[in-house]
Write an enzyme that holds these catalytic residues in place. Structure first.
Site, short mmCIF file in Angstrom:
data_model
loop_
_atom_site.label_atom_id
_atom_site.label_comp_id
_atom_site.label_asym_id
_atom_site.label_seq_id
_atom_site.Cartn_x
_atom_site.Cartn_y
_atom_site.Cartn_z
N VAL A 16 70.33 -41.87 82.38
CA VAL A 16 69.23 -43.42 82.99
C VAL A 16 69.52 -44.85 83.50
CG1 VAL A 16 66.98 -44.18 83.07
CG2 VAL A 16 66.94 -41.42 82.26
N LYS A 40 81.87 -46.10 75.54
CA LYS A 40 81.53 -45.80 76.27
C LYS A 40 81.59 -47.11 76.92
CE LYS A 40 77.54 -42.75 77.16
NZ LYS A 40 75.99 -42.70 76.85
N PHE A 151 61.72 -41.36 86.79
CA PHE A 151 61.86 -40.03 87.35
C PHE A 151 63.38 -39.22 88.15
CE2 PHE A 151 57.55 -41.94 87.62
CZ PHE A 151 56.69 -41.20 86.75
N GLU A 154 69.11 -35.68 87.76
CA GLU A 154 70.48 -35.26 87.41
C GLU A 154 70.88 -34.74 88.26
OE1 GLU A 154 71.63 -34.82 82.79
OE2 GLU A 154 70.34 -36.19 82.41
N LEU A 249 59.16 -23.59 92.24
CA LEU A 249 59.02 -22.14 92.27
C LEU A 249 60.25 -20.84 92.79
CD1 LEU A 249 56.33 -21.63 95.07
CD2 LEU A 249 55.90 -21.41 91.92
N CYS A 259 65.45 -33.23 78.96
CA CYS A 259 64.17 -34.06 79.39
C CYS A 259 62.21 -32.66 79.49
CB CYS A 259 63.96 -34.63 80.99
SG CYS A 259 64.38 -35.95 81.05
N1 LIG Z 1 68.44 -37.59 82.21
C1 LIG Z 1 67.73 -37.74 82.94
O1 LIG Z 1 67.69 -36.95 83.85
C2 LIG Z 1 65.95 -38.49 82.65
C3 LIG Z 1 65.07 -38.75 83.06
C4 LIG Z 1 64.25 -39.23 83.26
C5 LIG Z 1 64.02 -40.00 82.02
N2 LIG Z 1 64.74 -39.85 81.14
C6 LIG Z 1 64.66 -40.52 80.14
O2 LIG Z 1 65.56 -41.56 79.46
C7 LIG Z 1 65.99 -41.82 78.52
C8 LIG Z 1 67.57 -42.21 78.15
O3 LIG Z 1 67.98 -40.68 78.65
P1 LIG Z 1 69.32 -40.27 79.21
O4 LIG Z 1 69.33 -39.47 79.51
O5 LIG Z 1 70.12 -41.53 79.86
O6 LIG Z 1 70.08 -40.49 77.25
P2 LIG Z 1 71.48 -40.68 77.21
O7 LIG Z 1 71.59 -40.22 75.78
O8 LIG Z 1 72.52 -40.22 78.05
O9 LIG Z 1 71.19 -42.08 76.87
C9 LIG Z 1 71.16 -43.07 76.34
C10 LIG Z 1 72.10 -43.84 75.88
O10 LIG Z 1 71.69 -45.74 74.56
C11 LIG Z 1 72.26 -45.35 74.11
N3 LIG Z 1 72.13 -46.65 72.67
C12 LIG Z 1 71.32 -45.80 71.91
N4 LIG Z 1 70.80 -46.35 70.97
C13 LIG Z 1 71.26 -48.00 71.11
C14 LIG Z 1 70.42 -49.07 70.81
N5 LIG Z 1 70.15 -49.29 70.03
N6 LIG Z 1 71.49 -50.37 71.46
C15 LIG Z 1 71.75 -50.09 73.08
N7 LIG Z 1 72.37 -48.49 73.59
C16 LIG Z 1 71.41 -47.91 72.37
C17 LIG Z 1 73.27 -44.00 73.90
O11 LIG Z 1 74.93 -44.75 73.23
C18 LIG Z 1 73.53 -43.81 75.09
O12 LIG Z 1 75.13 -44.09 75.95
C19 LIG Z 1 65.36 -41.04 77.67
O13 LIG Z 1 64.18 -40.78 76.87
C20 LIG Z 1 65.37 -39.77 78.52
O14 LIG Z 1 64.21 -39.17 78.39
C21 LIG Z 1 65.56 -39.86 81.06
#
Ligand SMILES: NC(=O)c1ccc[n+]([C@@H]2O[C@H](COP(=O)([O-])OP(=O)(O)OC[C@H]3O[C@@H](n4cnc5c(N)ncnc54)[C@H](O)[C@@H]3O)[C@@H](O)[C@H]2O)c1
Length: 429
Positions: A16, A40, A151, A154, A249, A259
């Site tokens: 995200v 990273k 929203f 991936e 569906l 998620c």
């Molecule tokens: N992946 C999806 O498709 C999607 C879609 C909508 C919403 N979300 C939500 O968005 C959020 C992130 O999801 P994601 O898939 O991108 O997660 P992810 O695990 O890919 O990325 C999270 C990142 O945050 C970093 N991080 C953790 N703690 C930290 C801190 N204290 N300071 C700075 N960086 C920190 C991690 O190192 C990691 O790189 C979640 O809450 C998820 O539910 C995800």
């Protein structure tokens, strides 16, 4: 695009955060990206993209000059007022969301009348209110709070960012909410401007609804198997109804990913913690768990006991066009097959690196036919395009057995059968 766009910070550069950062850079903002994962950040500084997401590499490259990467917050706080939080909120053992990364970010931001937290991470309804309470108790009420749930999907995240169905902004009416609305304005998406709690709930309810739709059609598929109907035909007939719609569906082996499982669980727990038993979501989760196991039943029905049998898994990622293995159906399937003594070969075009860290005792192949060599059966787990284009005559020559279980109802059943193979879909005749 306008040159005088609001600079922003994005904290957490995962699926995200990175897409959000690249997207706002594309719209003209300078973006300060912060992550605690030093490796990273180093890779991003070198121009490498740590995740597989179509179009993201090009977007980052095109906007390189506007993107800044760091493990520390100092530059971000200097340059940006809006601090987008996109850290992970994984499930805890109880099913509640683990908000420790969110709290770590909030704790790290000093008292300020100039900054705002913009919550992109998916958090339980009530999180914004409780964070604002904590900030007040610590004398940091100058820090504004905006809920701006994400929203994107991936696999099509870049497109979803640039062409969202809607933008949801939940706030108390201060400058920060206006600034977030302004940032998204060029995308010309329908805007839902609301309070913080409602914005948080829009996200959870949306994911829970989509998951419910999947479990619903999976149950219809299971009834189809008992009654002789074909769920693909049924879904087509249902989906043409505007009130129902054809998306989500597709019957199959159930939903996974980072998620849906956790957000459905989190909403169920949130309801339970608030004194409400969310009956429907319990069933959605249960149906999804059982759906993965039905594939094992199909294999057993054709092959008998699975001990010593060789099963090829086509695809490992939780869906096509991503390398994300979080809560992937392949993990459950592989573990079940191994428990039954089956040997597993597997191929995925991009998820192998992630899969290797999560799955032991599996032969990873370099290409689909290598995974299929001498297999007694194959299971389509992830409907990557290249599997849909397989030459089934070649497949038939390569395999020892003949069974193809189409876990996504994505293959051309007639083509598979024409090659002398046995086709088993989910809920198909
Ligand atoms: N992946 C999806 O498709 C999607 C879609 C909508 C919403 N979300 C939500 O968005 C959020 C992130 O999801 P994601 O898939 O991108 O997660 P992810 O695990 O890919 O990325 C999270 C990142 O945050 C970093 N991080 C953790 N703690 C930290 C801190 N204290 N300071 C700075 N960086 C920190 C991690 O190192 C990691 O790189 C979640 O809450 C998820 O539910 C995800």
């Amino acid at each position: 695009m306008s040159a005088a766009r609001e600079p922003i910070a994005v904290i957490g550069t995962g699926y995200v955060g990175l897409v959000t950062a690249a997207g706002f850079a594309e719209l003209g903002s300078e973006v300060w990206c912060v992550d605690i994962d030093a490796e990273k950040i180093e890779r991003l500084e070198r121009g490498e993209v740590p995740i597989y997401e179509p179009g993201l590499e090009e977007l980052l490259e095109r906007n390189r000059e506007r993107l800044h990467f760091s493990t520390g917050l100092a530059d971000a706080l200097d340059h940006a007022r809006l601090l987008f939080v996109a850290v992970g909120t994984p499930p805890t053992y109880s099913g509640d969301a683990d908000l420790s990364a969110v709290h770590a970010v909030v704790d790290a931001i000093p008292a300020s009348d100039r900054h705002a937290l913009v919550m992109k991470s998916t958090v339980p309804c009530g999180t914004g209110a409780s964070l604002q309470r904590v900030l007040r108790e610590r004398g940091r009420e100058g820090l504004q709070y905006v809920s701006c749930p994400e929203f994107l999907k991936e696999g099509s995240a870049v497109k979803d960012f640039l062409h969202p169905d809607r933008v949801v902004v939940g706030d108390d009416g201060g400058w920060a909410g206006d600034a977030v609305v302004e940032l998204y304005a060029p995308l010309q998406a329908p805007l839902v401007r609301t309070d913080v709690a409602s914005a948080e709930m829009v996200k959870l309810a949306s994911n829970a609804f989509l998951a419910t739709k999947i479990s619903f059609i999976n149950e219809i598929a299971n009834v189809c198997e008992e009654t002789g109907a074909d769920v693909v035909e049924v879904a087509r007939g249902m989906g043409l109804d505007d009130r129902i719609g054809s998306k989500f569906l597709q019957a199959g082996i159930g939903f996974g990913g980072s998620c849906f499982p956790k957000d459905v669980d989190a909403l169920k727990q949130l309801a339970g913690n608030s004194g409400y038993h969310f009956q429907l979501l319990n069933s959605v989760i249960q149906v999804n768990d059982l759906q993965k196991r039905r594939v094992i039943g199909k294999l057993q029905r054709h092959l008998g006991p699975l001990a010593g049998r060789r099963v090829a898994l086509l695809g490992l990622a939780f869906k096509p066009n991503t390398d994300d293995m979080r809560e992937a159906s392949s993990l459950v399937l592989a573990a079940r097959l191994q428990a039954d003594g089956a040997q597993i070969s597997a191929y995925d075009p991009v998820a192998e690196e992630q899969a290797r860290t999560l799955m032991g005792g599996i032969e990873f192949a370099e290409e689909p036919l290598a995974a299929l060599r001498d297999a007694d059966a194959a299971v389509l787990v992830t409907e990557w395009q290249q599997f849909l284009e397989l030459d089934w005559d070649e497949v038939a020559k390569t395999m020892r057995g003949t069974l193809i279980v189409d876990g996504r109802n994505a293959l051309d059943a007639d083509a598979v059968r024409a090659a002398g193979l046995a086709y088993e879909g989910i809920g198909r005749r």
